[in-house]
Design a protein around this motif. Structure first.
Motif, PDB file in Angstrom:
ATOM      1  N   ARG A 134      27.613  16.687  -9.470  1.00  0.00           N
ATOM      2  CA  ARG A 134      26.499  15.952 -10.059  1.00  0.00           C
ATOM      3  C   ARG A 134      26.597  16.050 -11.566  1.00  0.00           C
ATOM      4  O   ARG A 134      26.961  17.089 -12.104  1.00  0.00           O
ATOM      5  CB  ARG A 134      25.182  16.532  -9.573  1.00  0.00           C
ATOM      6  N   PRO A 135      26.272  14.973 -12.275  1.00  0.00           N
ATOM      7  CA  PRO A 135      26.347  15.036 -13.736  1.00  0.00           C
ATOM      8  C   PRO A 135      25.312  15.999 -14.314  1.00  0.00           C
ATOM      9  O   PRO A 135      24.227  16.161 -13.776  1.00  0.00           O
ATOM     10  CB  PRO A 135      26.066  13.592 -14.169  1.00  0.00           C
ATOM     11  N   ALA A 136      25.698  16.634 -15.390  1.00  0.00           N
ATOM     12  CA  ALA A 136      24.798  17.571 -16.055  1.00  0.00           C
ATOM     13  C   ALA A 136      23.704  16.792 -16.783  1.00  0.00           C
ATOM     14  O   ALA A 136      23.910  15.647 -17.182  1.00  0.00           O
ATOM     15  CB  ALA A 136      25.577  18.428 -17.036  1.00  0.00           C
ATOM     16  N   PRO A 137      22.542  17.392 -16.970  1.00  0.00           N
ATOM     17  CA  PRO A 137      21.492  16.696 -17.733  1.00  0.00           C
ATOM     18  C   PRO A 137      21.937  16.536 -19.182  1.00  0.00           C
ATOM     19  O   PRO A 137      22.776  17.293 -19.678  1.00  0.00           O
ATOM     20  CB  PRO A 137      20.295  17.645 -17.614  1.00  0.00           C
ATOM     21  N   PRO A 138      21.396  15.543 -19.856  1.00  0.00           N
ATOM     22  CA  PRO A 138      21.807  15.319 -21.248  1.00  0.00           C
ATOM     23  C   PRO A 138      21.458  16.508 -22.141  1.00  0.00           C
ATOM     24  O   PRO A 138      20.439  17.159 -21.948  1.00  0.00           O
ATOM     25  CB  PRO A 138      21.034  14.056 -21.651  1.00  0.00           C
ATOM     26  N   ALA A 139      22.329  16.764 -23.082  1.00  0.00           N
ATOM     27  CA  ALA A 139      22.109  17.871 -24.006  1.00  0.00           C
ATOM     28  C   ALA A 139      20.998  17.517 -24.995  1.00  0.00           C
ATOM     29  O   ALA A 139      20.879  16.374 -25.436  1.00  0.00           O
ATOM     30  CB  ALA A 139      23.390  18.182 -24.766  1.00  0.00           C
ATOM     31  N   THR A 140      20.185  18.492 -25.303  1.00  0.00           N
ATOM     32  CA  THR A 140      19.113  18.281 -26.277  1.00  0.00           C
ATOM     33  C   THR A 140      19.209  19.356 -27.357  1.00  0.00           C
ATOM     34  O   THR A 140      19.547  20.514 -27.076  1.00  0.00           O
ATOM     35  CB  THR A 140      17.726  18.354 -25.622  1.00  0.00           C
ATOM     36  N   ASP A 141      18.913  18.975 -28.584  1.00  0.00           N
ATOM     37  CA  ASP A 141      18.881  19.941 -29.681  1.00  0.00           C
ATOM     38  C   ASP A 141      17.498  20.546 -29.760  1.00  0.00           C
ATOM     39  O   ASP A 141      16.497  19.834 -29.768  1.00  0.00           O
ATOM     40  CB  ASP A 141      19.211  19.261 -31.005  1.00  0.00           C
ATOM     41  N   ALA A 142      17.452  21.859 -29.840  1.00  0.00           N
ATOM     42  CA  ALA A 142      16.151  22.523 -29.887  1.00  0.00           C
ATOM     43  C   ALA A 142      15.642  22.686 -31.282  1.00  0.00           C
ATOM     44  O   ALA A 142      16.256  22.654 -32.263  1.00  0.00           O
ATOM     45  CB  ALA A 142      16.253  23.890 -29.232  1.00  0.00           C
TER      46      ALA A 142
END
Length: 88
Positions: free
Chosen positions: A80-88
């Motif tokens: 399954r594709p990973a969730p999109p990366a987010t900058d914290a």
């Protein structure tokens, strides 16, 4: 919408079952159920015969092991594709 009206239908296709989760989890399940099936088979061989209940138990455990092996292979081949990366 009228249920009896003729509906245009596309081509019906079989869909593969979706196995979710990690391949490690499926692999652990496969090993567990396979060990249980082997233990049941050894018990049947040592008893010298099989009853209906032991045959059904052996078939059920083998089926569970096969499903888990298929789940392991499916999750390795189609992760399954990973969730999109987010900058914290």
């Amino acid at each position: 919408m009228d249920e009896d009206a003729e509906q245009p239908r596309g081509r019906l296709r079989l869909q593969r079952p979706t196995f979710r989760g990690s391949s490690v989890g499926w692999g652990i399940g496969a090993v567990f159920w396979l060990v249980c099936a082997v233990q049941a088979l050894v018990g049947v061989v040592q008893d010298g015969g099989t009853s209906v209940v032991s045959a059904l138990l052996l078939v059920g455990l083998t089926a569970l092991a096969v499903v888990c092996v298929i789940g392991t292979v499916a999750t390795i081949r189609h992760p399954r594709p990973a969730p999109p990366a987010t900058d914290a």
